[in-house]
Write an enzyme that holds these catalytic residues in place. Structure first.
Site, mmCIF file in Angstrom:
data_model
loop_
_atom_site.group_PDB
_atom_site.id
_atom_site.type_symbol
_atom_site.label_atom_id
_atom_site.label_comp_id
_atom_site.label_asym_id
_atom_site.label_seq_id
_atom_site.Cartn_x
_atom_site.Cartn_y
_atom_site.Cartn_z
ATOM 1 N N LYS A 54 0.971 -1.011 -0.068
ATOM 2 C CA LYS A 54 -0.066 0.003 0.100
ATOM 3 C C LYS A 54 0.843 1.284 -0.010
ATOM 4 O O LYS A 54 0.666 2.179 -0.913
ATOM 5 C CB LYS A 54 -0.829 -0.009 1.295
ATOM 6 C CG LYS A 54 -2.143 -1.016 1.045
ATOM 7 C CD LYS A 54 -2.760 -1.185 2.457
ATOM 8 C CE LYS A 54 -3.903 -2.369 2.099
ATOM 9 N NZ LYS A 54 -4.751 -2.699 3.352
ATOM 10 N N GLN A 98 -5.313 -1.482 9.515
ATOM 11 C CA GLN A 98 -4.992 -2.857 8.994
ATOM 12 C C GLN A 98 -5.771 -3.896 9.641
ATOM 13 O O GLN A 98 -5.331 -3.972 11.128
ATOM 14 C CB GLN A 98 -3.523 -2.905 8.666
ATOM 15 C CG GLN A 98 -3.457 -4.481 7.756
ATOM 16 C CD GLN A 98 -3.992 -4.166 6.136
ATOM 17 O OE1 GLN A 98 -3.960 -3.187 5.671
ATOM 18 N NE2 GLN A 98 -4.346 -5.378 5.846
ATOM 19 N N ASP A 121 -11.449 2.834 3.939
ATOM 20 C CA ASP A 121 -11.745 1.689 3.889
ATOM 21 C C ASP A 121 -13.248 1.409 3.687
ATOM 22 O O ASP A 121 -13.706 0.448 3.467
ATOM 23 C CB ASP A 121 -11.601 0.879 5.154
ATOM 24 C CG ASP A 121 -10.118 0.068 5.147
ATOM 25 O OD1 ASP A 121 -9.817 -0.333 4.032
ATOM 26 O OD2 ASP A 121 -9.579 0.058 6.383
HETATM 27 N N1 GUN Z 1 -7.289 -6.763 6.117
HETATM 28 C C1 GUN Z 1 -7.921 -7.532 4.759
HETATM 29 N N2 GUN Z 1 -8.262 -6.340 3.938
HETATM 30 C C2 GUN Z 1 -8.409 -5.326 4.225
HETATM 31 C C3 GUN Z 1 -8.733 -4.154 3.968
HETATM 32 O O1 GUN Z 1 -9.436 -4.048 2.791
HETATM 33 N N3 GUN Z 1 -8.731 -2.956 4.706
HETATM 34 C C4 GUN Z 1 -8.092 -3.054 6.001
HETATM 35 N N4 GUN Z 1 -8.018 -2.144 6.910
HETATM 36 N N5 GUN Z 1 -7.677 -4.263 6.516
HETATM 37 C C5 GUN Z 1 -7.950 -5.542 5.635
#
Ligand code: GUN
Length: 288
Positions: A54, A98, A121
């Site tokens: 990311k 996350q 998100d």
């Molecule tokens: N863990 C797995 N997929 C995601 C996501 O799209 N966002 C976040 N914050 N954590 C995740």
């Protein structure tokens, strides 16, 4: 193989290029650099890989990013204080915590503490609720990316039967709502569903459960569009999806590969959501 592959890498590259062009314009015309703060608690190995990707993609599209990496044993209050600090930081337009979090932390409490405007998100109850109500909102990145893939292959959901397998808050539920908003007839399946029977009727099938090759190719309606969100490591080290790929590709009209299908779209849509959050911030009246 009869099906055409849906090239998520190519579509994601296009989304990133669109975002980069808009980020450049935002910087030059408004002096505004979008900022993304990523919070990664502890040492989950998969999270480490995702977060580093990311940050890398953010850099490529010109989005400034920061990683906050508290220890595994951070208290909920201390994590809430970090979220609050990011909520108040004017350089931060997007906040992503996350998941999964260590067991002693309540993800609902943490996610609800993120300012809804900065929730890139789309997990905050306000944003999730707006999606339910069919209002414009920040959309969860993975289903948002799936909708873009459907658009790219010219798949119009209106009037089609869409079957979503998996009812997670991150993918399955928002996916079902986005397809419903596009006027598909949606079935949302879970562990108690008779999967074979439900999958049989799907014109569009989205599978997001995290069980290697759970959905068999022989169950598919010929010509179905198959979107496989799964990423599973087999005992012999291979990456496979939630759909039995080779057999499914014999019956489907379009199918996403694993890897290289949905995966790259999630991060591309995160960049889109962060840019949109910065644009909204730039438009907001300045409070002195
Ligand atoms: N863990 C797995 N997929 C995601 C996501 O799209 N966002 C976040 N914050 N954590 C995740």
């Amino acid at each position: 193989m009869n099906a055409q592959l849906i090239d998520g890498n190519a579509v994601a590259a296009r989304v990133r290029a669109e975002v980069k062009a808009e980020v450049d314009r935002l910087k030059h015309e408004h002096g505004l650099t979008p900022g993304l703060a990523v919070v990664r608690v502890g040492e989950d190995p998969a999270s480490k890989v995702y977060v580093s990707r990311k940050k890398q993609v953010a850099g490529e599209v010109g989005i400034q990013s920061w990683e906050h990496h508290p220890d595994e044993d951070i208290t909920q209050d201390a994590l809430l204080a970090l979220v609050q600090q990011l909520n108040e930081d004017a350089a931060v337009h997007g906040i992503l915590v996350q998941l999964p979090l260590p067991r002693h932390l309540d993800p609902d409490v943490i996610i609800s503490a993120v300012k809804p405007e900065k929730d890139v998100d789309g997990f905050h109850p306000l944003n999730a609720g707006n999606l339910l109500l069919g209002r414009p909102t920040t959309r969860a990145c993975t289903p948002h990316g799936v909708m873009r893939l459907l658009e790219e292959i010219g798949c119009e959901p209106a009037g089609k039967r869409a079957v979503v397998v998996g009812r997670s808050n991150i993918v399955g539920k928002p996916m079902a709502l986005m397809l419903l908003q596009k006027n598909a007839t949606v079935t949302l399946c879970h562990s108690k569903s008779d999967l074979r029977r439900e999958v049989d009727g799907a014109d569009i099938l989205v599978v997001a459960v995290g069980v290697a090759e759970l959905v068999k190719g022989a169950w598919l309606k010929p010509g179905a569009v198959v979107i496989d969100v799964g990423m599973n490591r087999t005992p012999d080290g291979k990456l496979v999806g939630d759909v039995e790929f080779a057999a499914a590709a014999e019956r489907a009209s379009f199918i996403t590969p694993v890897p290289g299908g949905v995966g790259p779209m999630t991060i591309a849509m995160l960049m889109r959501n962060t840019l949109d959050a910065a644009v909204r911030y730039g438009r907001a009246p300045v409070v002195t």
